[in-house]
Design a protein around this motif. Sequence first.
Motif, mmCIF file in Angstrom:
data_model
loop_
_atom_site.group_PDB
_atom_site.id
_atom_site.type_symbol
_atom_site.label_atom_id
_atom_site.label_comp_id
_atom_site.label_asym_id
_atom_site.label_seq_id
_atom_site.Cartn_x
_atom_site.Cartn_y
_atom_site.Cartn_z
ATOM 1 N N GLY A 102 -3.983 26.134 12.434
ATOM 2 C CA GLY A 102 -4.464 24.770 12.284
ATOM 3 C C GLY A 102 -5.028 24.433 10.921
ATOM 4 O O GLY A 102 -5.882 23.552 10.816
ATOM 5 N N PHE A 103 -4.568 25.084 9.877
ATOM 6 C CA PHE A 103 -5.009 24.761 8.521
ATOM 7 C C PHE A 103 -4.065 23.748 7.875
ATOM 8 O O PHE A 103 -3.996 23.634 6.670
ATOM 9 C CB PHE A 103 -5.075 26.022 7.655
ATOM 10 C CG PHE A 103 -6.143 26.978 8.067
ATOM 11 C CD1 PHE A 103 -7.449 26.814 7.634
ATOM 12 C CD2 PHE A 103 -5.853 28.039 8.902
ATOM 13 C CE1 PHE A 103 -8.442 27.697 8.019
ATOM 14 C CE2 PHE A 103 -6.834 28.927 9.288
ATOM 15 C CZ PHE A 103 -8.143 28.752 8.857
ATOM 16 N N GLY A 104 -3.305 23.040 8.677
ATOM 17 C CA GLY A 104 -2.310 22.107 8.151
ATOM 18 C C GLY A 104 -0.931 22.707 8.298
ATOM 19 O O GLY A 104 -0.507 23.038 9.393
ATOM 20 N N VAL A 105 -0.234 22.876 7.185
ATOM 21 C CA VAL A 105 1.086 23.511 7.191
ATOM 22 C C VAL A 105 0.848 25.001 7.022
ATOM 23 O O VAL A 105 0.720 25.495 5.915
ATOM 24 C CB VAL A 105 1.962 22.957 6.043
ATOM 25 C CG1 VAL A 105 3.310 23.655 6.016
ATOM 26 C CG2 VAL A 105 2.137 21.455 6.180
ATOM 27 N N ASP A 106 0.704 25.695 8.154
ATOM 28 C CA ASP A 106 0.389 27.120 8.020
ATOM 29 C C ASP A 106 1.142 27.964 9.033
ATOM 30 O O ASP A 106 1.558 27.480 10.078
ATOM 31 C CB ASP A 106 -1.119 27.358 8.123
ATOM 32 C CG ASP A 106 -1.702 27.034 9.474
ATOM 33 O OD1 ASP A 106 -2.449 27.860 9.996
ATOM 34 O OD2 ASP A 106 -1.419 25.947 10.008
ATOM 35 N N VAL A 124 -0.076 32.059 5.710
ATOM 36 C CA VAL A 124 0.492 31.273 4.621
ATOM 37 C C VAL A 124 0.234 29.807 4.922
ATOM 38 O O VAL A 124 0.537 29.337 6.019
ATOM 39 C CB VAL A 124 2.011 31.528 4.494
ATOM 40 C CG1 VAL A 124 2.632 30.616 3.465
ATOM 41 C CG2 VAL A 124 2.275 32.986 4.153
ATOM 42 N N PHE A 125 -0.362 29.107 3.956
ATOM 43 C CA PHE A 125 -0.505 27.669 4.143
ATOM 44 C C PHE A 125 0.104 26.948 2.962
ATOM 45 O O PHE A 125 0.047 27.403 1.837
ATOM 46 C CB PHE A 125 -1.947 27.231 4.427
ATOM 47 C CG PHE A 125 -2.969 27.575 3.390
ATOM 48 C CD1 PHE A 125 -3.453 26.608 2.529
ATOM 49 C CD2 PHE A 125 -3.485 28.859 3.303
ATOM 50 C CE1 PHE A 125 -4.415 26.910 1.592
ATOM 51 C CE2 PHE A 125 -4.449 29.171 2.373
ATOM 52 C CZ PHE A 125 -4.915 28.196 1.507
ATOM 53 N N GLY A 126 0.782 25.860 3.288
ATOM 54 C CA GLY A 126 1.604 25.179 2.304
ATOM 55 C C GLY A 126 0.961 23.954 1.700
ATOM 56 O O GLY A 126 0.192 23.253 2.342
ATOM 57 N N LEU A 127 1.318 23.731 0.450
ATOM 58 C CA LEU A 127 0.927 22.528 -0.281
ATOM 59 C C LEU A 127 2.159 22.016 -1.017
ATOM 60 O O LEU A 127 2.878 22.796 -1.627
ATOM 61 C CB LEU A 127 -0.165 22.834 -1.303
ATOM 62 C CG LEU A 127 -1.514 23.324 -0.800
ATOM 63 C CD1 LEU A 127 -2.387 23.746 -1.971
ATOM 64 C CD2 LEU A 127 -2.205 22.243 -0.004
ATOM 65 N N ASP A 128 2.386 20.728 -0.928
ATOM 66 C CA ASP A 128 3.459 20.126 -1.709
ATOM 67 C C ASP A 128 2.974 19.942 -3.141
ATOM 68 O O ASP A 128 1.818 19.584 -3.371
ATOM 69 C CB ASP A 128 3.863 18.767 -1.130
ATOM 70 C CG ASP A 128 4.608 18.903 0.180
ATOM 71 O OD1 ASP A 128 5.425 19.829 0.298
ATOM 72 O OD2 ASP A 128 4.363 18.090 1.088
ATOM 73 N N SER A 141 -11.053 27.170 3.698
ATOM 74 C CA SER A 141 -9.859 27.702 4.370
ATOM 75 C C SER A 141 -9.663 29.176 4.032
ATOM 76 O O SER A 141 -9.384 29.993 4.912
ATOM 77 C CB SER A 141 -8.612 26.918 3.958
ATOM 78 O OG SER A 141 -8.682 25.591 4.413
ATOM 79 N N ILE A 142 -9.814 29.516 2.759
ATOM 80 C CA ILE A 142 -9.665 30.913 2.339
ATOM 81 C C ILE A 142 -10.706 31.789 3.030
ATOM 82 O O ILE A 142 -10.390 32.883 3.514
ATOM 83 C CB ILE A 142 -9.754 31.032 0.805
ATOM 84 C CG1 ILE A 142 -8.509 30.388 0.178
ATOM 85 C CG2 ILE A 142 -9.894 32.488 0.365
ATOM 86 C CD1 ILE A 142 -8.589 30.223 -1.313
#
Length: 178
Positions: A102-106, A124-128, A141-142
């Motif tokens: 639930g950290f977004g795109v993870d 792994v969590f993603g950022l555009d 988050s980290i």
Amino acid sequence: MDSIVIQGVLMGDCIRVSDKSSAQKLSLDGYGDDEDGGYNLKPFEALYLMAMNKMSITQDDVLLGFDDLLEFCQEEDPDILSKYLIYRDLRTRGYVAKDGFGFGVDFRVYDRGDFGVRGAQFLVFGLDQGDRERAGKFCDSIDEITKMGKEPVVAVIESRGEIIYYKTNRITFENNKP
């Protein structure tokens, strides 16, 4: 996976696989979950399998194409394209990736050969590229990921769809005094 095309049905926000032997094969390969009275795939998993010509999906007895499924999924989840791109890249590199925490795109990512044997090693969590993220939220988050015993990894999706991974860890800054 074999060249057998798995049949799936779009049901709400998941893709249901009814065939028991297909579901078992998917499970062994790290796809989907047995839940809600059947075997379900996440949309990013189904998109990947469709792109690999391993799966066909219907909705109301109408065969969906990749673009049809992607468009439908984007209505439900605006981050689906980012999830799919990261998931596809991880799978192409030989990793098993499951939905994250639930950290977004993870994604929880299992080291090669560890799926079904050990827990996920990475989160792994993603950022555009170009997205803004608050430093405090990023650090939180980290911290949370590290507390779970996972290694945090940031996947940055470039404008051309390429993905660059950065292992991260907590950094603290001492107060600078004149």
